[in-house]
Design a protein around this motif. Sequence first.
Motif, PDB file in Angstrom:
ATOM      1  N   GLY A  28       0.807  -1.213   0.000  1.00 29.03           N
ATOM      2  CA  GLY A  28       0.000   0.000   0.000  1.00 29.03           C
ATOM      3  C   GLY A  28       0.837   1.259   0.000  1.00 29.03           C
ATOM      4  N   LEU A  29       2.140   1.128   0.342  1.00 19.69           N
ATOM      5  CA  LEU A  29       3.046   2.287   0.401  1.00 19.69           C
ATOM      6  C   LEU A  29       4.431   1.826  -0.011  1.00 19.69           C
ATOM      7  CD1 LEU A  29       3.743   5.238   1.297  1.00 19.69           C
ATOM      8  CD2 LEU A  29       4.148   4.316   3.599  1.00 19.69           C
ATOM      9  N   ILE A  30       5.087   2.631  -0.845  1.00 19.25           N
ATOM     10  CA  ILE A  30       6.490   2.394  -1.183  1.00 19.25           C
ATOM     11  C   ILE A  30       7.261   3.648  -0.785  1.00 19.25           C
ATOM     12  CG2 ILE A  30       8.155   1.915  -3.010  1.00 19.25           C
ATOM     13  CD1 ILE A  30       5.963   0.476  -4.520  1.00 19.25           C
ATOM     14  N   VAL A  31       8.289   3.464   0.039  1.00 15.06           N
ATOM     15  CA  VAL A  31       9.126   4.569   0.508  1.00 15.06           C
ATOM     16  C   VAL A  31      10.463   4.493  -0.222  1.00 15.06           C
ATOM     17  CG1 VAL A  31      10.266   5.634   2.495  1.00 15.06           C
ATOM     18  CG2 VAL A  31       8.026   4.552   2.778  1.00 15.06           C
ATOM     19  N   TYR A  32      10.858   5.577  -0.857  1.00 17.85           N
ATOM     20  CA  TYR A  32      12.140   5.666  -1.560  1.00 17.85           C
ATOM     21  C   TYR A  32      13.069   6.529  -0.720  1.00 17.85           C
ATOM     22  CZ  TYR A  32       9.379   4.190  -5.677  1.00 17.85           C
ATOM     23  OH  TYR A  32       8.552   3.534  -6.550  1.00 17.85           O
ATOM     24  N   ASP A  33      14.014   5.913  -0.019  1.00 17.91           N
ATOM     25  CA  ASP A  33      14.983   6.683   0.755  1.00 17.91           C
ATOM     26  C   ASP A  33      16.043   7.236  -0.196  1.00 17.91           C
ATOM     27  OD1 ASP A  33      16.080   7.740   3.078  1.00 17.91           O
ATOM     28  OD2 ASP A  33      17.346   5.984   3.437  1.00 17.91           O
ATOM     29  N   GLU A  34      16.555   8.432   0.098  1.00 13.51           N
ATOM     30  CA  GLU A  34      17.563   9.083  -0.750  1.00 13.51           C
ATOM     31  C   GLU A  34      17.110   9.057  -2.215  1.00 13.51           C
ATOM     32  OE1 GLU A  34      19.555  10.510   1.042  1.00 13.51           O
ATOM     33  OE2 GLU A  34      20.305   9.293   2.689  1.00 13.51           O
ATOM     34  N   VAL A  35      15.919   9.625  -2.472  1.00 12.12           N
ATOM     35  CA  VAL A  35      15.307   9.494  -3.798  1.00 12.12           C
ATOM     36  C   VAL A  35      16.147  10.149  -4.890  1.00 12.12           C
ATOM     37  CG1 VAL A  35      13.867  11.571  -3.718  1.00 12.12           C
ATOM     38  CG2 VAL A  35      13.069   9.576  -4.960  1.00 12.12           C
ATOM     39  N   HIS A  36      17.023  11.074  -4.530  1.00  7.73           N
ATOM     40  CA  HIS A  36      17.884  11.699  -5.539  1.00  7.73           C
ATOM     41  C   HIS A  36      18.928  10.733  -6.083  1.00  7.73           C
ATOM     42  CE1 HIS A  36      20.103  12.060  -1.790  1.00  7.73           C
ATOM     43  NE2 HIS A  36      21.203  12.276  -2.479  1.00  7.73           N
ATOM     44  N   LEU A  37      19.095   9.566  -5.418  1.00  9.00           N
ATOM     45  CA  LEU A  37      20.052   8.557  -5.872  1.00  9.00           C
ATOM     46  C   LEU A  37      19.367   7.379  -6.554  1.00  9.00           C
ATOM     47  CD1 LEU A  37      22.299   8.535  -2.686  1.00  9.00           C
ATOM     48  CD2 LEU A  37      22.834   9.567  -4.884  1.00  9.00           C
ATOM     49  N   LEU A  38      18.090   7.496  -6.807  1.00  8.47           N
ATOM     50  CA  LEU A  38      17.333   6.416  -7.418  1.00  8.47           C
ATOM     51  C   LEU A  38      17.995   5.991  -8.729  1.00  8.47           C
ATOM     52  CD1 LEU A  38      14.559   5.172  -6.552  1.00  8.47           C
ATOM     53  CD2 LEU A  38      13.517   6.620  -8.277  1.00  8.47           C
ATOM     54  N   PRO A  39      18.417   4.723  -8.863  1.00  4.62           N
ATOM     55  CA  PRO A  39      19.039   4.298 -10.124  1.00  4.62           C
ATOM     56  C   PRO A  39      18.055   4.395 -11.286  1.00  4.62           C
ATOM     57  CG  PRO A  39      19.399   2.682  -8.356  1.00  4.62           C
ATOM     58  CD  PRO A  39      18.381   3.654  -7.855  1.00  4.62           C
ATOM     59  N   ALA A  40      18.574   4.702 -12.463  1.00 11.81           N
ATOM     60  CA  ALA A  40      17.708   4.899 -13.632  1.00 11.81           C
ATOM     61  C   ALA A  40      16.740   3.744 -13.879  1.00 11.81           C
ATOM     62  CB  ALA A  40      18.571   5.168 -14.866  1.00 11.81           C
ATOM     63  N   PRO A  41      17.155   2.459 -13.743  1.00  9.69           N
ATOM     64  CA  PRO A  41      16.192   1.385 -13.996  1.00  9.69           C
ATOM     65  C   PRO A  41      14.977   1.414 -13.066  1.00  9.69           C
ATOM     66  CG  PRO A  41      18.429   0.508 -13.977  1.00  9.69           C
ATOM     67  CD  PRO A  41      18.513   1.919 -13.490  1.00  9.69           C
ATOM     68  N   VAL A  42      15.149   1.975 -11.862  1.00  9.72           N
ATOM     69  CA  VAL A  42      14.028   1.992 -10.920  1.00  9.72           C
ATOM     70  C   VAL A  42      12.945   2.968 -11.381  1.00  9.72           C
ATOM     71  CG1 VAL A  42      13.356   2.368  -8.505  1.00  9.72           C
ATOM     72  CG2 VAL A  42      15.524   1.270  -9.035  1.00  9.72           C
ATOM     73  N   PHE A  43      13.313   3.985 -12.156  1.00  8.93           N
ATOM     74  CA  PHE A  43      12.283   4.864 -12.724  1.00  8.93           C
ATOM     75  C   PHE A  43      11.343   4.059 -13.615  1.00  8.93           C
ATOM     76  CE2 PHE A  43      15.367   8.433 -12.022  1.00  8.93           C
ATOM     77  CZ  PHE A  43      14.557   9.153 -11.158  1.00  8.93           C
ATOM     78  N   LYS A  44      11.908   3.203 -14.451  1.00  5.41           N
ATOM     79  CA  LYS A  44      11.082   2.384 -15.346  1.00  5.41           C
ATOM     80  C   LYS A  44      10.171   1.460 -14.546  1.00  5.41           C
ATOM     81  CE  LYS A  44      11.448  -0.763 -19.302  1.00  5.41           C
ATOM     82  NZ  LYS A  44      10.384  -0.067 -20.025  1.00  5.41           N
TER      83      LYS A  44
END
Length: 547
Positions: free
Chosen positions: A293-309
């Motif tokens: 029901g919830l996804i938390v992205y810690d340090e979202v500025h470091l999110l690897p490009a594949p995770v955007f997809k």
Amino acid sequence: MADGPLIVQSDRTVLLEVAHPDAETARHELAIFAELERAPEHIHTYRITRLGLWNARAAGHDADDMLAALERWSRFPVPPSVSIDVRETVGRYGRLVIERDAEGALILRSTDAAVLAEVARNKRIQPLLIGHPSPGAYVVDPWARGHIKQELLKIGWPAEDHAGYTPGTPHEIELREDGWTLRPYQRQAVDIFSEGGSGVVVLPCGAGKTLVGAAAMARTKTTTLVLVTNTVSARQWRDELLTRTSLTPEEIGEYSGQLKEIRPVTIATYQILTAKRKGQYAHLALLDALDWGLIVYDEVHLLPAPVFKLTADLQARRRLGLTATLVREDGREGDVFSLIGPKRFDAPWKQIEAQGFISPAVCYEVRVDLPPDDRLEYAAAPDDARYRLAATAAAKIDVVRDLVARHPGEQILVIGQYLDQIGELADALDAPQITGTTPVDERELLYSAFRQRKIPLLVVSKVANFSIDLPEASVAIQVSGTFGSRQEEAQRLGRLLRPTSDGTTASFYTLIARDTIDQDFAQNRQRFLAEQGYSYTILDADEVRAA
């Protein structure tokens, strides 16, 4: 005519006179919607960008607020073209809305027929639309909720997403406020996030982003997937959740290179989610392992490009991004806006410092002269080798010794980029080192000894940039870094901002090889500190030695 610290120019750049008595107040109001581009000593240059305006609008600031700030602090009248442009750009946000109809279909809707017609004809958006049930609405292909938001942003028409979220599997989570309570800004961040459903909360390191995540989990009371930068961070999240919430060890799972546990609250690393086997992402099943029901992205500025997809397919889940800075070195801030959500809350570092919740800090740039032989080697080196030569100059080691001697009795981090340099520093300082090759268990023992003040000095690589809780660190000496990364500067300064037990003012030193590319990159990193209201004092290495 007002004698303000700002000069607003018709190309949407804004100049800030640093020495002006109202500069800090003006900077605080300007940074809400403008991005700092250059930060030399006397005049800082900001640019008013579309994404900055839309993020500010999403966080509750309207065009009148932004223009009032410009007019209040501008030395000369704000150019009419800028006022018109700000109003028109801010007015684009929300003209398009994504929602659901009575049958649950995904609808792109607008009361502006011309705008809707424009976007529907776009060759990248047209394939995502599968019906046109009424003049003011198009049906969006169910899989394309994230993709269409990305494409709409690219053509300058950001959509507000009101299509709702799956509640996920209910799971009872309560905050245990025993002897502590959420700080006002943390509570405000959770309230605003809960109203919006998804988005990003920007808080400085040490300001309690993990507690905001825990409070959001307690508010939503659902199964939660927490994505973090590394295994050490995963275990710190686990410890914090066990301390601050009603969750038990049996309810929290770790999904990493070492463990593959799936529990009602599962903490996974970005690395495991992007790991491939035979060309395929091997752990995508985690995203559907439970009805999150919830996804938390810690340090979202470091999110690897594949995770955007991958995130583009998770738009029906509530998403909370946590970060100290929305700056991304790859320029994908627009994808954070589209796929994680817009900025919902942003508390300036200096404001939280003034309230006593993070330590005050003073920042120094220490300029080191290369010896003649090293200078000649640098001059003759190819371009791709010059930064490493300058950043790892042996002349820096003696300066590090002098700086350590300058802070007796304090907890000190020495931070470097290159493994051989880290080894040399550890030997020269007779201090333990932590790098990417250090086993996780050994890292945790060393971090624990540092927190307990049994070890006064640690030499660390970039593994200590992210999500490491070292509340007693009061001095950081940055010897080398990642090509002038503003993200990295945020993380490294953040290691010092958790208040120490004795209230010591933190000291942040960056060692620079004078007249090299090392000095050029330092100017980029300074932009982040200037944006947050910190100024650099430039010292010569001889001044450090004399002190």
